[in-house]
Motif scaffolding. Structure first.
Motif, PDB file in Angstrom:
ATOM      1  N   GLU B 258      53.650  49.737  18.185  1.00  0.00           N
ATOM      2  CA  GLU B 258      53.023  49.457  19.480  1.00  0.00           C
ATOM      3  C   GLU B 258      53.499  48.112  20.024  1.00  0.00           C
ATOM      4  O   GLU B 258      53.680  47.950  21.236  1.00  0.00           O
ATOM      5  N   SER B 259      53.751  47.142  19.092  1.00  0.00           N
ATOM      6  CA  SER B 259      54.178  45.804  19.520  1.00  0.00           C
ATOM      7  C   SER B 259      55.585  45.818  20.125  1.00  0.00           C
ATOM      8  O   SER B 259      56.000  44.859  20.779  1.00  0.00           O
ATOM      9  N   ASP B 260      56.349  46.892  19.902  1.00  0.00           N
ATOM     10  CA  ASP B 260      57.694  46.994  20.498  1.00  0.00           C
ATOM     11  C   ASP B 260      57.641  47.363  21.980  1.00  0.00           C
ATOM     12  O   ASP B 260      58.631  47.243  22.700  1.00  0.00           O
ATOM     13  N   LEU B 261      56.496  47.872  22.432  1.00  0.00           N
ATOM     14  CA  LEU B 261      56.401  48.370  23.807  1.00  0.00           C
ATOM     15  C   LEU B 261      56.184  47.230  24.802  1.00  0.00           C
ATOM     16  O   LEU B 261      55.514  46.246  24.490  1.00  0.00           O
ATOM     17  N   THR B 262      56.774  47.356  25.962  1.00  0.00           N
ATOM     18  CA  THR B 262      56.518  46.414  27.049  1.00  0.00           C
ATOM     19  C   THR B 262      55.700  47.151  28.104  1.00  0.00           C
ATOM     20  O   THR B 262      56.245  47.934  28.886  1.00  0.00           O
ATOM     21  N   PRO B 263      54.386  46.962  28.101  1.00  0.00           N
ATOM     22  CA  PRO B 263      53.560  47.719  29.052  1.00  0.00           C
ATOM     23  C   PRO B 263      53.868  47.332  30.492  1.00  0.00           C
ATOM     24  O   PRO B 263      54.090  46.146  30.790  1.00  0.00           O
ATOM     25  N   GLY B 264      53.921  48.327  31.358  1.00  0.00           N
ATOM     26  CA  GLY B 264      54.108  48.074  32.783  1.00  0.00           C
ATOM     27  C   GLY B 264      52.828  47.511  33.377  1.00  0.00           C
ATOM     28  O   GLY B 264      51.752  47.640  32.790  1.00  0.00           O
ATOM     29  N   ALA B 265      52.977  46.896  34.561  1.00  0.00           N
ATOM     30  CA  ALA B 265      51.797  46.330  35.238  1.00  0.00           C
ATOM     31  C   ALA B 265      50.735  47.411  35.436  1.00  0.00           C
ATOM     32  O   ALA B 265      49.541  47.168  35.305  1.00  0.00           O
ATOM     33  N   TYR B 266      51.180  48.636  35.748  1.00  0.00           N
ATOM     34  CA  TYR B 266      50.212  49.710  35.996  1.00  0.00           C
ATOM     35  C   TYR B 266      49.466  50.080  34.726  1.00  0.00           C
ATOM     36  O   TYR B 266      48.265  50.403  34.760  1.00  0.00           O
ATOM     37  N   GLN B 267      50.141  49.977  33.563  1.00  0.00           N
ATOM     38  CA  GLN B 267      49.467  50.312  32.302  1.00  0.00           C
ATOM     39  C   GLN B 267      48.448  49.228  31.922  1.00  0.00           C
ATOM     40  O   GLN B 267      47.369  49.533  31.414  1.00  0.00           O
ATOM     41  N   LEU B 268      48.806  47.968  32.189  1.00  0.00           N
ATOM     42  CA  LEU B 268      47.869  46.868  31.910  1.00  0.00           C
ATOM     43  C   LEU B 268      46.635  47.006  32.803  1.00  0.00           C
ATOM     44  O   LEU B 268      45.502  46.811  32.367  1.00  0.00           O
ATOM     45  N   HIS B 269      46.876  47.346  34.069  1.00  0.00           N
ATOM     46  CA  HIS B 269      45.768  47.554  35.024  1.00  0.00           C
ATOM     47  C   HIS B 269      44.850  48.671  34.528  1.00  0.00           C
ATOM     48  O   HIS B 269      43.626  48.547  34.545  1.00  0.00           O
ATOM     49  N   ARG B 270      45.471  49.738  34.045  1.00  0.00           N
ATOM     50  CA  ARG B 270      44.726  50.902  33.557  1.00  0.00           C
ATOM     51  C   ARG B 270      43.832  50.525  32.369  1.00  0.00           C
ATOM     52  O   ARG B 270      42.665  50.896  32.318  1.00  0.00           O
ATOM     53  N   GLN B 271      44.396  49.752  31.446  1.00  0.00           N
ATOM     54  CA  GLN B 271      43.621  49.351  30.269  1.00  0.00           C
ATOM     55  C   GLN B 271      42.485  48.418  30.677  1.00  0.00           C
ATOM     56  O   GLN B 271      41.374  48.513  30.155  1.00  0.00           O
ATOM     57  N   ALA B 272      42.788  47.492  31.626  1.00  0.00           N
ATOM     58  CA  ALA B 272      41.765  46.517  32.040  1.00  0.00           C
ATOM     59  C   ALA B 272      40.592  47.206  32.733  1.00  0.00           C
ATOM     60  O   ALA B 272      39.440  46.831  32.552  1.00  0.00           O
ATOM     61  N   ARG B 273      40.915  48.247  33.551  1.00  0.00           N
ATOM     62  CA  ARG B 273      39.854  48.949  34.286  1.00  0.00           C
ATOM     63  C   ARG B 273      39.064  49.888  33.380  1.00  0.00           C
ATOM     64  O   ARG B 273      37.944  50.252  33.704  1.00  0.00           O
ATOM     65  N   GLY B 274      39.666  50.276  32.272  1.00  0.00           N
ATOM     66  CA  GLY B 274      38.963  51.130  31.311  1.00  0.00           C
ATOM     67  C   GLY B 274      38.956  52.579  31.746  1.00  0.00           C
ATOM     68  O   GLY B 274      39.617  53.402  31.183  1.00  0.00           O
ATOM     69  N   SER B 275      38.217  52.905  32.794  1.00  0.00           N
ATOM     70  CA  SER B 275      38.151  54.288  33.260  1.00  0.00           C
ATOM     71  C   SER B 275      37.633  54.310  34.683  1.00  0.00           C
ATOM     72  O   SER B 275      37.504  53.274  35.330  1.00  0.00           O
TER      73      SER B 275
END
Lengths: 67, 277
Positions: B258-275
């Motif tokens: 998982e540490s090899d991945l570079t999350p996109g801005a949209y993925q970080l936004h998705r995680q921050a918003r939760g659902s």
């Protein structure tokens, strides 16, 4: 039938800038288009059916489902 | 040699005139005959472009099966092709999205040897993305016709967005009514509650059509969906229940952590918003 009312409604649908001006000052925009007083009243009351008929727009009661 | 008739199918979008593309306007102007299923304001606009416009709205009739109406529309659209004419068929929205007669007309014209082309328009789904601030790439997006969704075993993903179209037809067994049956809406809510919390927000969405209209954006908890009044323009939008779960098995197969991945801005936004985006 009123060409001015029709032009006013068409312009609101086609031109977001006119719509923005209308939202800020409805009376000024309707006056600029020359919308007659009785039609301005219909707009204020949100009477879409009468407005469409008065503006000469037929076929307004459309069916939307096409599947 | 291919016969001379030609069919162009265009979409007029949702906002009367404002969504009419330049290419659609050229086709509408150039056509020998224009057939349309549009609102009154758009009909006016089409008549400014071409004086041979015929509305197909009269193919509908209360109590008539919709499929009979659509068959009649297709017949009317195709008839002038035999005279070598260029026919333009205009449907509100996108002509290829939830428009049976448009696709059917293109299929039949092509199988008869005529040139037939469909041109895209702005659909209700396009308006939904803009009005609800939803990017289908953020969580993924699934789209079903509501009755078709309810009646069939579907494997869908509650961590992606879900759009259910034309809920007004829920319970319309004969395909001849334009009113939903609250009992069917309750069952739909129960089926959805197998994958979502009972208070999951459901947005009832209707794009603004008439110039003085605002879009209808009404949120109800899933368990109260049956209380909502649907119109023919209503669509249901369910945000994801939760963000998607990273697959450890697939990371292993790919030989990465998982540490090899570079999350996109949209993925970080998705995680921050939760659902419930």
């Amino acid at each position: 039938m009123s060409d001015n009312t029709r032009k006013f409604l068409t312009s609101l649908a086609e031109d977001p800038e006119t719509l923005e001006r209308y939202r800020k000052d409805p009376e000024a925009v309707m006056n600029a288009f020359g919308v007659p007083d009785d039609h301005q009243k219909l707009v204020r009351e949100g009477d879409k059916e009468t407005l469409a008929r008065e503006a000469g727009i037929d076929d307004n009661k459309m069916q939307l489902i096409i599947l | 040699m291919a016969p001379g008739g030609r069919l162009s199918v265009v979409g007029t979008g949702i906002r009367p005139g404002g969504h009419l593309s330049r290419e659609a306007q050229h086709l509408l102007q150039a056509a020998d005959r224009v057939f349309c299923v549009v609102d009154g304001l758009t009909l006016e606009r089409l008549r400014e472009l071409n004086d041979r416009v015929e509305s197909l709205q009269d193919s509908y009739a209360r109590g008539r099966r919709r499929d009979d109406s659509y068959a009649e529309m297709v017949r009317r659209i195709l008839a002038p092709l035999a005279e070598g004419l260029h026919v333009c068929a205009a449907f509100y929205g996108h002509p290829g999205v939830f428009v049976w007669p448009a696709h059917e007309a293109v299929r039949r014209a092509r199988s008869a040897g005529y040139r037939a082309v469909m041109y895209p328009g702005i659909s209700a789904e396009d308006c939904l993305f803009a009005d609800l601030g939803v990017d289908p790439a953020l969580n993924g997006c699934q789209s079903f016709e509501a009755t078709d969704f309810l009646l069939h075993e579907r494997r869908f993903d509650a961590t992606a967005a879900l759009i259910l179209w034309q809920p007004i037809t829920l319970g319309d067994l004969g395909r001849d009514a334009f009113e939903s049956d609250p009992r069917w809406v309750r069952v739909l809510a129960e089926v959805l509650a197998e994958d979502y919390p009972r208070d999951h927000p459901v947005t009832v969405y209707e794009a603004a059509v008439f110039p003085l209209d605002e879009a209808r954006i009404e949120q109800v908890p899933l368990e109260r969906l049956h209380e909502v009044r649907f119109t023919q323009a209503s669509t249901l939008y369910l945000p994801p229940r939760a963000p998607p779960v990273l697959s450890a098995e697939r990371l292993r197969r790919l030989g990465i952590a998982e540490s090899d991945l570079t999350p996109g801005a949209y993925q970080l936004h998705r995680q921050a918003r939760g659902s419930t985006e």
